[in-house]
Design an enzyme around this catalytic site. Structure first.
Site, PDB file in Angstrom:
ATOM      1  N   PHE A  44       6.053  -7.764  -1.543  1.00 51.81           N
ATOM      2  CA  PHE A  44       5.292  -7.026  -0.403  1.00 51.81           C
ATOM      3  C   PHE A  44       5.452  -7.933   0.915  1.00 51.81           C
ATOM      4  O   PHE A  44       5.335  -8.924   1.199  1.00 51.81           O
ATOM      5  CB  PHE A  44       3.761  -6.975  -0.504  1.00 51.81           C
ATOM      6  CG  PHE A  44       3.220  -5.985  -1.662  1.00 51.81           C
ATOM      7  CD1 PHE A  44       2.979  -4.690  -1.617  1.00 51.81           C
ATOM      8  CD2 PHE A  44       3.051  -6.825  -2.847  1.00 51.81           C
ATOM      9  CE1 PHE A  44       2.448  -3.983  -2.699  1.00 51.81           C
ATOM     10  CE2 PHE A  44       2.648  -5.975  -3.960  1.00 51.81           C
ATOM     11  CZ  PHE A  44       2.169  -4.601  -3.691  1.00 51.81           C
ATOM     12  N   ASP A  45       5.974  -6.912   1.962  1.00 51.96           N
ATOM     13  CA  ASP A  45       5.782  -7.402   3.230  1.00 51.96           C
ATOM     14  C   ASP A  45       4.396  -7.333   3.494  1.00 51.96           C
ATOM     15  O   ASP A  45       3.496  -6.928   2.991  1.00 51.96           O
ATOM     16  CB  ASP A  45       6.549  -6.527   4.106  1.00 51.96           C
ATOM     17  CG  ASP A  45       6.356  -7.117   5.559  1.00 51.96           C
ATOM     18  OD1 ASP A  45       6.782  -8.126   5.977  1.00 51.96           O
ATOM     19  OD2 ASP A  45       6.124  -6.155   6.644  1.00 51.96           O
ATOM     20  N   ALA A  46       4.162  -8.340   4.562  1.00 51.73           N
ATOM     21  CA  ALA A  46       2.615  -8.385   5.109  1.00 51.73           C
ATOM     22  C   ALA A  46       1.918  -7.156   5.648  1.00 51.73           C
ATOM     23  O   ALA A  46       0.837  -7.017   5.234  1.00 51.73           O
ATOM     24  CB  ALA A  46       2.673  -9.569   6.075  1.00 51.73           C
TER      25      ALA A  46
END
Length: 261
Positions: A44-46
């Site tokens: 996941f990206d943040a």
């Protein structure tokens, strides 16, 4: 953002993504393989996880007449600086990039920002909470045995702090900051961290992006991609499309189940 800024960003994205593709194995072979591989893990990206809106709301309290212009300028420069620093080989971490973009935005919009206001805006990035849809989805995926990491431009300190403030401890088996490779996404070194962390083929790792440019970069790298398009933006004109576009994470479990059935 004016027209020249917009065109410059679009041209830069095309150049950066073309450079990314040139340094990888043929993306078409990865894309074909991905359609036949089961998803075993997610990177996941943040920003699909953490909601930055309170930071922008604080900016609205400080600068009510220029909040939208200021927020847009800060966000745009924040990411453009990551790309420019990676391409030029002049790396600085995401905290520094964010602070530099903040001061540029204040000067560009011509607002008087005190040191105390700047400090409060920056500290907001250490206390982000998760979007409302996030925790139930992540806990469901963990129960199903899906491995998860964060793979973000955030510094390690930012990631740890936001995981704690969101109550998501124990969900992710790794918090991967691009500081480890001194290159921001969409550089391939950044995306490769997912492969090394999971010890899986890229086709078995789903990348979940917030930005359309990040979804495109991950897709070119060879990851199947889920774009959390919370801002309802059109896809970038970069020659690739994500596998799925959703307004939030609620469709993620169904997508993985359909791929793995």
């Amino acid at each position: 953002m004016n027209t020249n800024d917009s065109l410059g960003r679009r041209d830069f994205l095309r150049l950066a993504t073309a450079s990314l593709a040139a340094g990888l194995l043929a993306s078409s072979s990865h894309a074909n393989a991905a359609t036949h591989s089961k998803i075993k893990a997610i990177a996941f990206d943040a920003f699909p996880i953490f909601d930055p809106q309170p930071v922008l709301a604080l900016a609205g309290e400080f600068f009510p007449r220029r909040a939208t212009e200021f927020g847009n300028e800060w966000r745009t420069r924040q990411f453009e600086y990551t790309w420019l620093r990676t391409v030029s080989g002049s790396y600085a971490d995401f905290w520094q990039v964010t602070e530099d973009a903040l001061h540029y935005a204040a000067r560009k919009v011509k607002i008087g920002m005190s040191p105390g206001q700047a400090s409060q805006l920056m500290d907001g990035y250490l206390n982000l909470k998760s979007w409302p849809d996030v925790a139930p989805v992540l806990r469901s995926l963990k129960m199903e045995g899906i491995r998860m990491v964060l793979l973000s431009n955030f510094t390690s300190h930012m990631l740890h702090s936001c995981v704690t403030s969101s109550g998501l401890g124990g969900i992710f088996e790794g918090l991967l900051s691009t500081d480890q490779v001194k290159a921001f996404k969409p550089h391939p070194r950044a995306y490769e961290m997912g492969i090394k962390a999971f010890d899986l083929d890229r086709e078995e790792i789903l990348f979940v992006a917030h930005g359309g440019w990040d979804a495109a970069g991950a897709k070119i790298f060879g990851y199947p991609t889920y774009w959390v398009n919370r801002l309802n933006l059109p896809p970038e004109e970069l020659g690739v499309m994500p596998d799925v576009v959703g307004a939030d994470l609620k469709g993620l479990t169904h997508f993985i189940q359909s791929r793995n059935s």
